[in-house]
Design an enzyme around this catalytic site. Structure first.
Site, PDB file in Angstrom:
ATOM      1  N   VAL A 101       0.848  -1.193   0.000  1.00  0.00           N
ATOM      2  CA  VAL A 101       0.000   0.000   0.000  1.00  0.00           C
ATOM      3  C   VAL A 101       0.884   1.244   0.000  1.00  0.00           C
ATOM      4  CG1 VAL A 101      -1.884   1.203   1.150  1.00  0.00           C
ATOM      5  CG2 VAL A 101      -1.672  -1.294   1.388  1.00  0.00           C
TER       6      VAL A 101
ATOM      7  N   VAL B 197       1.146   5.677  -1.391  1.00  0.00           N
ATOM      8  CA  VAL B 197       0.645   6.885  -2.031  1.00  0.00           C
ATOM      9  C   VAL B 197       1.843   7.760  -2.359  1.00  0.00           C
ATOM     10  CG1 VAL B 197      -0.666   9.022  -1.642  1.00  0.00           C
ATOM     11  CG2 VAL B 197      -1.603   6.829  -0.887  1.00  0.00           C
TER      12      VAL B 197
ATOM     13  N   TYR C 200      -7.030   6.351   1.968  1.00  0.00           N
ATOM     14  CA  TYR C 200      -8.387   5.957   2.353  1.00  0.00           C
ATOM     15  C   TYR C 200      -9.198   5.554   1.124  1.00  0.00           C
ATOM     16  CZ  TYR C 200     -13.019   6.209   4.499  1.00  0.00           C
ATOM     17  OH  TYR C 200     -14.280   5.909   4.945  1.00  0.00           O
TER      18      TYR C 200
ATOM     19  N   ASN D 110       4.263   2.540  13.004  1.00  0.00           N
ATOM     20  CA  ASN D 110       3.776   3.300  11.851  1.00  0.00           C
ATOM     21  C   ASN D 110       2.396   3.888  12.171  1.00  0.00           C
ATOM     22  OD1 ASN D 110       3.066   4.333   9.346  1.00  0.00           O
ATOM     23  ND2 ASN D 110       3.817   2.562   8.212  1.00  0.00           N
ATOM     24  N   GLU D 111       2.386   4.977  12.918  1.00  0.00           N
ATOM     25  CA  GLU D 111       1.133   5.554  13.383  1.00  0.00           C
ATOM     26  C   GLU D 111       0.252   6.069  12.240  1.00  0.00           C
ATOM     27  OE1 GLU D 111      -0.096   5.306  16.331  1.00  0.00           O
ATOM     28  OE2 GLU D 111       1.688   4.266  17.062  1.00  0.00           O
TER      29      GLU D 111
ATOM     30  N   TYR E 214      -5.872   2.730   8.636  1.00  0.00           N
ATOM     31  CA  TYR E 214      -6.649   1.495   8.680  1.00  0.00           C
ATOM     32  C   TYR E 214      -7.748   1.557   9.734  1.00  0.00           C
ATOM     33  CZ  TYR E 214      -2.848  -0.130   5.751  1.00  0.00           C
ATOM     34  OH  TYR E 214      -1.924  -0.254   4.739  1.00  0.00           O
TER      35      TYR E 214
END
Length: 258
Positions: free
Chosen positions: A175, A177, A188, A214-215, A221
Site C-alpha cells: 500500500v 501513495v 483511504y 507506523n502511526e 486502517y
C-alpha cells in the site's frame, strides 16, 4: 527473453527490508510483461514535506489490467519504498492473476490526469505516467488485494475458520501513495475500493499488516474500520530483521457467493 534486475536495500528504516520482489520479463509484442508478486504487506509512512492539494473530481480508483498502468504502479512502489537512481532498477511483479497459494490477486490504483499534476509534480509524472484510451494519466496510489490463506513471512489471520478460509480471507499489501500527495485522503480511497472489490469476490475477512511504530498507517486502517487482531512475535521480527508488526482485521458483508 527475460531480464532480471536487482535493487539495493531500502535506505529508510521506516520500511520493511523485503517489501516485494523486483525484476522484469519481456513479452513478445510489447517488449515487457509485468507480473506482480504480492509478497509482504507494508505501507509507506507520511513524511513532513509540503503536500500538493488535489481536486479529486477527476480521480479514478479501480482495478488495473493494462500493462502500462501496471508498470506505472510498480514504479510508484519502487519510488515509495526505495531510494534509487532511475537507471539502476528494473521491475518484476505479478498482479491481476494467480500464483501458487493465491486464489486471486488484483492491483487497485488511484490515478489522475497528467494535466492536473504536470506543473507541480514533474518527477512523479515522469516516473508513474501511463496512457489509457488516449489520455495520459498518473498512478498516485496503489495496493494489492490478495485472496489467500496467508502472505509469505507474515502472521496469518484466523478468520474465517475451516473449509471457508481459503475462499473468504484476503490481505492488503504494498500500500503506498505518492509522497507529494500525502494528506489528500488517497490512501483511504484505495483501501475503500479494495473493500468493495473484496466483497464482490465473496471475501468475508480482510487483513492488513502494519509496523508497530507506523502511526499514520495505523490511523488510516482504523479510520477504514480495521481493528487489532494479533501481534507478530518479537523473535520473528528479529529473525526477519524488520520492525515488529501487528495484524489488523475487518469483517465484510459477503455479496457474492463463489
Amino acid at each position: 527473453m527475460a531480464l532480471v534486475f536487482s535493487l539495493p536495500p531500502p535506505s529508510s528504516p521506516s520500511f520493511s527490508s523485503h517489501c516485494f520482489s523486483i525484476s522484469l520479463s519481456s513479452g513478445h509484442q510489447s517488449g515487457r510483461r509485468i507480473r506482480f508478486l504480492p509478497v509482504a504487506a507494508t505501507t509507506t509512512t507520511h513524511n513532513r514535506q509540503h503536500s500538493i492539494p488535489l481536486d479529486k473530481s477527476s480521480l479514478a480508483v479501480a482495478e488495473a489490467s493494462e500493462e502500462d498502468q501496471l508498470w506505472a504502479a510498480a514504479c510508484l512502489r519502487v519510488r515509495s519504498f526505495y531510494d534509487f537512481q532511475d537507471s539502476s532498477y528494473g521491475i518484476h511483479e505479478r498482479i491481476a492473476g494467480k500464483r501458487k497459494g493465491f486464489k486471486r490477486v488484483s492491483c487497485i490504483n488511484a490515478t489522475l490526469p497528467l494535466s492536473q499534476l504536470s506543473s507541480s509534480a514533474n518527477d512523479l509524472c515522469a516516473a508513474c505516467k501511463f496512457t489509457s484510451n488516449g489520455e495520459d494519466r498518473v498512478v498516485v496510489g496503489t495496493l494489492d488485494l490478495n485472496q489467500c490463506l496467508w502472505l509469505p513471512e507474515e502472521i496469518a489471520g484466523t478468520k474465517p475458520e475451516g473449509i471457508e478460509a481459503g475462499f473468504g480471507r484476503a490481505y492488503l499489501s504494498n500500500v503506498c501513495v505518492a509522497r507529494e500527495l500525502h494528506r489528500n485522503g488517497l490512501g483511504y480511497d484505495i483501501v475503500t475500493k479494495s473493500k468493495i472489490v473484496a466483497e464482490e469476490w465473496g471475501i468475508t475477512d480482510l487483513y492488513v499488516h502494519v509496523a508497530v511504530g507506523n502511526e499514520p498507517a495505523k490511523n488510516l486502517y482504523m479510520k477504514s474500520g480495521f481493528i487489532h487482531e494479533n501481534d507478530e512475535p518479537a523473535w520473528q521480527a528479529r529473525f526477519l530483521d524488520r520492525p515488529r508488526r501487528i495484524l489488523l482485521w475487518i469483517g465484510l458483508p459477503c455479496t457474492n457467493e463463489l
